[in-house]
Design a protein around this motif. Structure first.
Motif, PDB file in Angstrom:
ATOM      1  N   VAL A  48      38.696  59.506  13.227  1.00 56.43           N
ATOM      2  CA  VAL A  48      38.137  60.087  14.440  1.00 56.43           C
ATOM      3  C   VAL A  48      39.315  60.482  15.389  1.00 56.43           C
ATOM      4  O   VAL A  48      39.407  61.667  15.920  1.00 56.43           O
ATOM      5  CB  VAL A  48      37.394  59.131  15.273  1.00 56.43           C
ATOM      6  CG1 VAL A  48      36.837  59.798  16.598  1.00 56.43           C
ATOM      7  CG2 VAL A  48      35.691  59.032  14.306  1.00 56.43           C
ATOM      8  N   TYR A  60      43.502  63.791  16.901  1.00 55.15           N
ATOM      9  CA  TYR A  60      42.102  63.825  16.695  1.00 55.15           C
ATOM     10  C   TYR A  60      41.629  64.500  15.510  1.00 55.15           C
ATOM     11  O   TYR A  60      42.110  65.689  15.010  1.00 55.15           O
ATOM     12  CB  TYR A  60      41.411  64.753  17.801  1.00 55.15           C
ATOM     13  CG  TYR A  60      41.751  63.574  19.331  1.00 55.15           C
ATOM     14  CD1 TYR A  60      42.784  64.201  19.899  1.00 55.15           C
ATOM     15  CD2 TYR A  60      40.866  62.896  19.775  1.00 55.15           C
ATOM     16  CE1 TYR A  60      43.135  63.566  21.383  1.00 55.15           C
ATOM     17  CE2 TYR A  60      41.185  62.051  20.826  1.00 55.15           C
ATOM     18  CZ  TYR A  60      42.287  62.484  21.712  1.00 55.15           C
ATOM     19  OH  TYR A  60      42.715  61.760  22.982  1.00 55.15           O
ATOM     20  N   SER A  63      36.634  67.858  14.633  1.00 49.34           N
ATOM     21  CA  SER A  63      35.098  67.741  14.763  1.00 49.34           C
ATOM     22  C   SER A  63      35.101  67.203  16.434  1.00 49.34           C
ATOM     23  O   SER A  63      33.830  67.102  17.077  1.00 49.34           O
ATOM     24  CB  SER A  63      34.444  67.100  14.023  1.00 49.34           C
ATOM     25  OG  SER A  63      35.020  65.361  13.759  1.00 49.34           O
ATOM     26  N   VAL A  64      35.958  66.364  16.807  1.00 50.81           N
ATOM     27  CA  VAL A  64      35.821  65.574  18.087  1.00 50.81           C
ATOM     28  C   VAL A  64      37.042  66.225  19.289  1.00 50.81           C
ATOM     29  O   VAL A  64      36.706  65.816  20.187  1.00 50.81           O
ATOM     30  CB  VAL A  64      36.164  64.021  18.149  1.00 50.81           C
ATOM     31  CG1 VAL A  64      35.141  63.545  16.793  1.00 50.81           C
ATOM     32  CG2 VAL A  64      37.385  63.631  17.772  1.00 50.81           C
ATOM     33  N   ARG A  67      36.300  66.779  23.044  1.00 44.94           N
ATOM     34  CA  ARG A  67      35.006  66.196  23.631  1.00 44.94           C
ATOM     35  C   ARG A  67      35.419  64.546  23.664  1.00 44.94           C
ATOM     36  O   ARG A  67      34.841  63.965  24.648  1.00 44.94           O
ATOM     37  CB  ARG A  67      34.101  66.107  22.565  1.00 44.94           C
ATOM     38  CG  ARG A  67      33.444  67.626  22.282  1.00 44.94           C
ATOM     39  CD  ARG A  67      32.287  67.771  21.612  1.00 44.94           C
ATOM     40  NE  ARG A  67      32.230  67.257  20.406  1.00 44.94           N
ATOM     41  CZ  ARG A  67      31.604  66.251  19.708  1.00 44.94           C
ATOM     42  NH1 ARG A  67      30.632  65.587  20.222  1.00 44.94           N
ATOM     43  NH2 ARG A  67      31.777  65.683  18.439  1.00 44.94           N
ATOM     44  N   PHE A  68      36.151  64.225  22.760  1.00 44.43           N
ATOM     45  CA  PHE A  68      36.644  62.636  22.674  1.00 44.43           C
ATOM     46  C   PHE A  68      38.092  62.441  23.337  1.00 44.43           C
ATOM     47  O   PHE A  68      38.795  63.410  22.995  1.00 44.43           O
ATOM     48  CB  PHE A  68      36.424  62.078  21.359  1.00 44.43           C
ATOM     49  CG  PHE A  68      35.112  61.981  20.967  1.00 44.43           C
ATOM     50  CD1 PHE A  68      33.950  62.453  21.387  1.00 44.43           C
ATOM     51  CD2 PHE A  68      34.966  61.404  19.709  1.00 44.43           C
ATOM     52  CE1 PHE A  68      32.978  62.386  21.023  1.00 44.43           C
ATOM     53  CE2 PHE A  68      33.705  61.239  19.102  1.00 44.43           C
ATOM     54  CZ  PHE A  68      32.574  61.692  19.678  1.00 44.43           C
ATOM     55  N   MET A  83      33.889  59.117  24.932  1.00 44.38           N
ATOM     56  CA  MET A  83      33.065  60.375  24.080  1.00 44.38           C
ATOM     57  C   MET A  83      32.123  60.993  25.076  1.00 44.38           C
ATOM     58  O   MET A  83      31.331  60.417  25.753  1.00 44.38           O
ATOM     59  CB  MET A  83      32.200  59.574  23.214  1.00 44.38           C
ATOM     60  CG  MET A  83      33.087  58.927  22.030  1.00 44.38           C
ATOM     61  SD  MET A  83      32.238  58.070  20.725  1.00 44.38           S
ATOM     62  CE  MET A  83      31.028  57.041  21.382  1.00 44.38           C
ATOM     63  N   LEU A  86      28.112  64.409  23.602  1.00 37.39           N
ATOM     64  CA  LEU A  86      27.892  63.841  22.333  1.00 37.39           C
ATOM     65  C   LEU A  86      26.734  64.733  21.605  1.00 37.39           C
ATOM     66  O   LEU A  86      25.856  65.134  22.221  1.00 37.39           O
ATOM     67  CB  LEU A  86      27.252  62.419  22.299  1.00 37.39           C
ATOM     68  CG  LEU A  86      28.396  61.373  22.509  1.00 37.39           C
ATOM     69  CD1 LEU A  86      28.060  60.045  23.327  1.00 37.39           C
ATOM     70  CD2 LEU A  86      29.132  61.224  21.391  1.00 37.39           C
ATOM     71  N   ASP A  90      27.352  62.967  15.971  1.00 39.50           N
ATOM     72  CA  ASP A  90      28.269  61.940  16.010  1.00 39.50           C
ATOM     73  C   ASP A  90      27.629  60.706  15.739  1.00 39.50           C
ATOM     74  O   ASP A  90      28.401  59.563  15.823  1.00 39.50           O
ATOM     75  CB  ASP A  90      28.855  62.052  17.608  1.00 39.50           C
ATOM     76  CG  ASP A  90      29.602  63.417  17.971  1.00 39.50           C
ATOM     77  OD1 ASP A  90      29.239  63.827  19.100  1.00 39.50           O
ATOM     78  OD2 ASP A  90      30.165  63.645  17.028  1.00 39.50           O
ATOM     79  N   TYR A  94      30.893  52.997  14.741  1.00 38.31           N
ATOM     80  CA  TYR A  94      32.291  53.429  14.854  1.00 38.31           C
ATOM     81  C   TYR A  94      33.133  52.122  14.742  1.00 38.31           C
ATOM     82  O   TYR A  94      32.957  51.008  15.217  1.00 38.31           O
ATOM     83  CB  TYR A  94      32.592  53.892  16.326  1.00 38.31           C
ATOM     84  CG  TYR A  94      31.978  55.273  16.410  1.00 38.31           C
ATOM     85  CD1 TYR A  94      30.646  55.820  16.159  1.00 38.31           C
ATOM     86  CD2 TYR A  94      32.862  56.110  16.667  1.00 38.31           C
ATOM     87  CE1 TYR A  94      30.364  57.049  16.254  1.00 38.31           C
ATOM     88  CE2 TYR A  94      32.586  57.895  16.819  1.00 38.31           C
ATOM     89  CZ  TYR A  94      31.202  58.115  16.568  1.00 38.31           C
ATOM     90  OH  TYR A  94      30.873  59.441  16.945  1.00 38.31           O
TER      91      TYR A  94
END
Length: 119
Positions: A48, A60, A63-64, A67-68, A83, A86, A90, A94
């Motif tokens: 992630v 990162y 995919s994230v 956003r993260f 995060m 979402l 997702d 984790y």
């Protein structure tokens, strides 16, 4: 050895936010970098985000990105994953992980925290 404990998972609606924390203990002085990974049901564990313990540079998964946000507090010492926005995809367990200065792979792992995003 480094021990890791995650917290902050839960159930959230799509578009919502969660903040995960990972508390490190033990020989934390050997940590080179830390990361977050996730594993969805029936899927392999995937990367992630990761952050260098000294300097704080991060990277990162595509995919994230955007956003993260990964961060760390060396004094505590803890690592975080903010995060936002979402999505149901997702949803996963984790895990936080640590890599020491003498190793090439992440060798210390937490027990995982469940994140569920409802549509």
């Amino acid at each position: 050895q480094v021990q890791l404990v995650e917290s902050g998972g839960g159930l959230v609606q799509a578009g919502g936010s969660l903040r995960l924390a990972c508390a490190a203990s033990g020989h934390t002085f050997i940590i080179n970098n830390m990361g977050w990974f996730r594993q969805a049901p029936g899927k392999e564990r995937e990367f992630v985000a990761a952050i260098m313990w000294s300097g704080g540079s991060s990277n990162y998964a595509d995919s994230v990105k955007g956003r993260f946000t990964i961060s760390r507090d060396n004094a505590k010492p803890q690592m975080y994953l903010q995060m936002n926005s979402l999505k149901p995809e997702d949803t996963a367990v984790y895990y936080c992980a640590a890599r020491s200065v003498t190793q090439t792979d992440f060798s210390s792992w937490g027990q995982g925290t469940q994140v569920t995003v409802s549509s």
